[in-house]
Design a protein around this motif. Sequence first.
Motif, PDB file in Angstrom:
ATOM      1  N   THR A 234       0.677  -1.367   0.440  1.00  0.00           N
ATOM      2  CA  THR A 234       0.217   0.266   0.053  1.00  0.00           C
ATOM      3  C   THR A 234       1.037   0.965  -0.308  1.00  0.00           C
ATOM      4  O   THR A 234       0.544   2.135  -0.574  1.00  0.00           O
ATOM      5  N   LEU A 235       2.328   1.098   0.758  1.00  0.00           N
ATOM      6  CA  LEU A 235       2.944   2.300   0.972  1.00  0.00           C
ATOM      7  C   LEU A 235       3.541   2.615  -0.267  1.00  0.00           C
ATOM      8  O   LEU A 235       3.753   3.792  -0.620  1.00  0.00           O
ATOM      9  N   THR A 236       3.794   1.163  -0.891  1.00  0.00           N
ATOM     10  CA  THR A 236       4.745   1.952  -2.000  1.00  0.00           C
ATOM     11  C   THR A 236       3.451   1.995  -3.144  1.00  0.00           C
ATOM     12  O   THR A 236       4.032   3.139  -4.577  1.00  0.00           O
ATOM     13  N   ARG A 237       2.556   1.486  -3.239  1.00  0.00           N
ATOM     14  CA  ARG A 237       1.448   2.121  -4.410  1.00  0.00           C
ATOM     15  C   ARG A 237       1.272   3.502  -4.035  1.00  0.00           C
ATOM     16  O   ARG A 237       1.051   4.017  -5.493  1.00  0.00           O
ATOM     17  N   ALA A 238       0.967   3.594  -2.748  1.00  0.00           N
ATOM     18  CA  ALA A 238       0.727   5.316  -2.535  1.00  0.00           C
ATOM     19  C   ALA A 238       2.412   6.572  -3.435  1.00  0.00           C
ATOM     20  O   ALA A 238       1.543   7.070  -3.679  1.00  0.00           O
TER      21      ALA A 238
END
Length: 320
Positions: A234-238
């Motif tokens: 999730t952090l990487t996608r954001a």
Amino acid sequence: MPALIHVTDPMAARLPPEWAGIGSCPLPVAAGAATDLLGCHALVLTVTGRLIAEIDFTQHTCEPGTLLWLRPGQAVRFEKPAAARGRAEQTGPDPDGEVPGDARDEKDEPGPAVTIIFRSGLFAPDELPGLTPDDPDGPAREPLTLPDPDAFRAAFERLARDTEGVPGAAAAALLRHELAALLLRLSLLDPGPAAAGHVESRTFERFRRRLEEGYPHTRRVEDYAAELSCSVRTLTRASLALTGRTAKQVVDDRVALQARRLLAATPLSVAEVGRSLGFGEPTNFGRFFHRETGLSPGQFRARFTTDRPSGIPGQRPPVD
């Protein structure tokens, strides 16, 4: 409180006064000025002439009517335009010590700048509508060309004069109102990044804020994800959606920036810089720094000297 302003003349270092948290100061400009760390906010308005400002190792040429909003912790250096210095060096001074006429260009000579300084935490997070002054990603992160420089100059000069008034509750309130109006006008001209309007924006904003507190202690994306109750994916996608960089790259970028700031602007040893950023062994820090910048810490530091005159930014205390 550490000195916030270093000057090139015998004047004492300047601080925003405790009673108001807002002050003004001269902006010394020197050829070969040293890089220092800024210890407070500084609003710099160029009035006449060009000014070379290097902010976190990016150089900007500021024409008259350019406004800079410098944030605490940034590495900053002010210099005369290189063209003026280069011509002066090639032609040489006359017997009276003046640069010959064909080596001068009035537009290249640094002119007066009006500088307002104010401390962090002066305004509460929700005190100014739509503006959090202490947000490092707030308005005017880049030099701002003002549409009405004369009006801003008048506001700057009035505020600068009022900082020299008699201390007191009424005077402090007046300074806060004047500064708040100035900052709000800047936020209308350049509001900064768009407000978080979708899940990825909100996630990245939370990640970025947590990173500002946590980067000296951990570079593990897993730690940030756990603190934010989300997954690494999730952090990487954001991060990719907002910056084009992975979450790990965002973390390493922040650590590398702080390493460059400390190497360029403090007397800390390479080992001390590494330890302040969570590296137990100097060799590990050296490998990380070379991977991120293409230089060893020593090679990077060699580009900066400590015996040159300082500009506006004050140096924070070394990190233990």
